[in-house]
Motif scaffolding. Structure first.
Motif, PDB file in Angstrom:
ATOM      1  N   SER A   1       0.254  -1.227  -0.220  1.00  0.00           N
ATOM      2  CA  SER A   1       0.244  -0.038  -0.160  1.00  0.00           C
ATOM      3  C   SER A   1       1.447   1.933  -0.757  1.00  0.00           C
ATOM      4  O   SER A   1       0.554   2.507  -0.936  1.00  0.00           O
ATOM      5  CB  SER A   1      -1.087  -0.330   1.032  1.00  0.00           C
ATOM      6  N   THR A   2       1.949   1.456   0.812  1.00  0.00           N
ATOM      7  CA  THR A   2       3.322   2.020   0.673  1.00  0.00           C
ATOM      8  C   THR A   2       3.616   2.103  -0.620  1.00  0.00           C
ATOM      9  O   THR A   2       3.730   3.824  -1.104  1.00  0.00           O
ATOM     10  CB  THR A   2       4.303   2.159   1.393  1.00  0.00           C
ATOM     11  N   VAL A   3       3.930   1.131  -1.562  1.00  0.00           N
ATOM     12  CA  VAL A   3       4.533   1.634  -2.792  1.00  0.00           C
ATOM     13  C   VAL A   3       3.054   2.448  -3.590  1.00  0.00           C
ATOM     14  O   VAL A   3       3.857   3.475  -4.616  1.00  0.00           O
ATOM     15  CB  VAL A   3       5.062  -0.004  -2.926  1.00  0.00           C
ATOM     16  N   ARG A   4       2.193   1.918  -3.689  1.00  0.00           N
ATOM     17  CA  ARG A   4       0.439   2.011  -4.521  1.00  0.00           C
ATOM     18  C   ARG A   4       1.011   3.934  -4.553  1.00  0.00           C
ATOM     19  O   ARG A   4       0.604   4.440  -5.208  1.00  0.00           O
ATOM     20  CB  ARG A   4      -0.417   1.720  -3.945  1.00  0.00           C
ATOM     21  N   ASN A   5       0.965   4.447  -2.606  1.00  0.00           N
ATOM     22  CA  ASN A   5       0.530   5.442  -3.289  1.00  0.00           C
ATOM     23  C   ASN A   5       1.836   6.068  -2.960  1.00  0.00           C
ATOM     24  O   ASN A   5       1.698   7.637  -4.098  1.00  0.00           O
ATOM     25  CB  ASN A   5       0.700   5.778  -0.997  1.00  0.00           C
ATOM     26  N   TYR A   6       3.213   5.966  -3.208  1.00  0.00           N
ATOM     27  CA  TYR A   6       3.900   6.850  -3.469  1.00  0.00           C
ATOM     28  C   TYR A   6       4.019   7.307  -5.355  1.00  0.00           C
ATOM     29  O   TYR A   6       4.184   7.962  -5.882  1.00  0.00           O
ATOM     30  CB  TYR A   6       5.781   5.959  -3.255  1.00  0.00           C
ATOM     31  N   LEU A   7       3.618   5.478  -5.900  1.00  0.00           N
ATOM     32  CA  LEU A   7       3.429   5.552  -7.367  1.00  0.00           C
ATOM     33  C   LEU A   7       2.796   6.398  -7.515  1.00  0.00           C
ATOM     34  O   LEU A   7       2.707   7.060  -8.887  1.00  0.00           O
ATOM     35  CB  LEU A   7       3.770   4.069  -7.590  1.00  0.00           C
ATOM     36  N   SER A   8       1.131   6.195  -7.074  1.00  0.00           N
ATOM     37  CA  SER A   8       0.278   7.513  -7.704  1.00  0.00           C
ATOM     38  C   SER A   8       0.355   8.938  -7.219  1.00  0.00           C
ATOM     39  O   SER A   8       0.157   9.284  -8.328  1.00  0.00           O
ATOM     40  CB  SER A   8      -1.100   6.706  -6.487  1.00  0.00           C
ATOM     41  N   SER A   9       0.857   9.495  -6.362  1.00  0.00           N
ATOM     42  CA  SER A   9       1.699  10.589  -6.107  1.00  0.00           C
ATOM     43  C   SER A   9       2.463  10.707  -7.750  1.00  0.00           C
ATOM     44  O   SER A   9       2.644  11.805  -7.487  1.00  0.00           O
ATOM     45  CB  SER A   9       2.678  10.366  -4.853  1.00  0.00           C
ATOM     46  N   ALA A  10       3.673   9.925  -7.829  1.00  0.00           N
ATOM     47  CA  ALA A  10       4.865  10.316  -9.243  1.00  0.00           C
ATOM     48  C   ALA A  10       4.287  10.637 -10.188  1.00  0.00           C
ATOM     49  O   ALA A  10       4.208  11.186 -11.197  1.00  0.00           O
ATOM     50  CB  ALA A  10       5.679   8.622  -9.105  1.00  0.00           C
ATOM     51  N   ILE A  11       3.098   9.601 -10.530  1.00  0.00           N
ATOM     52  CA  ILE A  11       2.387   9.303 -11.650  1.00  0.00           C
ATOM     53  C   ILE A  11       1.542  10.565 -11.940  1.00  0.00           C
ATOM     54  O   ILE A  11       1.590  10.976 -12.737  1.00  0.00           O
ATOM     55  CB  ILE A  11       1.260   7.708 -11.774  1.00  0.00           C
TER      56      ILE A  11
END
Length: 201
Positions: free
Chosen positions: A170-180
């Motif tokens: 979930s932390t990875v998803r949050n970082y990726l979502s923010s970067a995207i």
């Protein structure tokens, strides 16, 4: 005599640079490395006046090695010598404490003159790159978002990234979502590629 350390992973390129710079009467190549992790320990041992660093080094990038030198050996001036003429890299190099940034296709005599200028306390940045770097915004990504995107570049899954970085999915998803969102792209691979093109990774 100006003492130089060369950090370049391509053996032929490193050898050519060493020969060309060694022909100058006031320049001496005292150390050479092929891996970014070797820059700091070798520099501490050989005490160069100027370190010429490629950006794309295995183990640790030239930009990270520049930060290491600025922190641990501030008397050593850093000159980034790269084929990657990206404005984002210029911004990161200067933020890392580099004194200069030149591209590898510059004439050898220009490189030697730049080394002397940097060794004398000056700053040298390719003029075209400097103008572009000033026009373009600095990276919008946080350090953690950059790390996650770097890990995602090869198409790794969220589970792979989480395992490699010791983070929850979930932390990875949050970082990726923010970067995207910040890069205006559609997915993690596009975001990673755009960030790489802009010199943010």
């Amino acid at each position: 005599m100006i003492r130089l350390l060369l950090a370049e992973d391509q053996t032929m390129m490193r050898g050519a640079l060493a020969v060309l710079l060694g022909l100058e009467p006031d320049l001496e190549v005292v150390d050479q490395v092929a891996d970014g992790r070797d820059v700091l320990p070798h520099a501490l041992r050989s005490q160069p006046d100027v370190a010429l660093l490629d950006i794309e080094l295995p183990g640790r990038s030239g930009l990270d090695a520049a930060e290491d030198l600025a922190r641990e050996l501030p008397a050593c001036r850093v000159l980034i010598v790269t084929t990657f003429a990206r404005p984002g890299y210029v911004q990161r190099a200067m933020a890392a404490g580099a004194s200069g940034f030149v591209v590898k296709d510059d004439p050898a005599e220009h490189l030697a003159a730049t080394v002397r200028h940097v060794a004398g306390g000056g700053t040298a940045i390719d003029a075209t790159l400097a103008r572009r770097a000033l026009r373009e915004a600095a990276s919008p990504l946080t350090d953690r978002e950059r790390s996650v995107l770097t890990t995602a570049e090869d198409g790794a899954t969220i589970a792979d990234i989480a395992e490699r970085m010791h983070l929850s999915k979930s932390t990875v998803r949050n970082y990726l979502s923010s970067a995207i969102g910040k890069t205006g792209t559609r997915n993690k691979v596009e975001a990673a590629h755009l960030a790489r093109r802009n010199g943010w990774l």
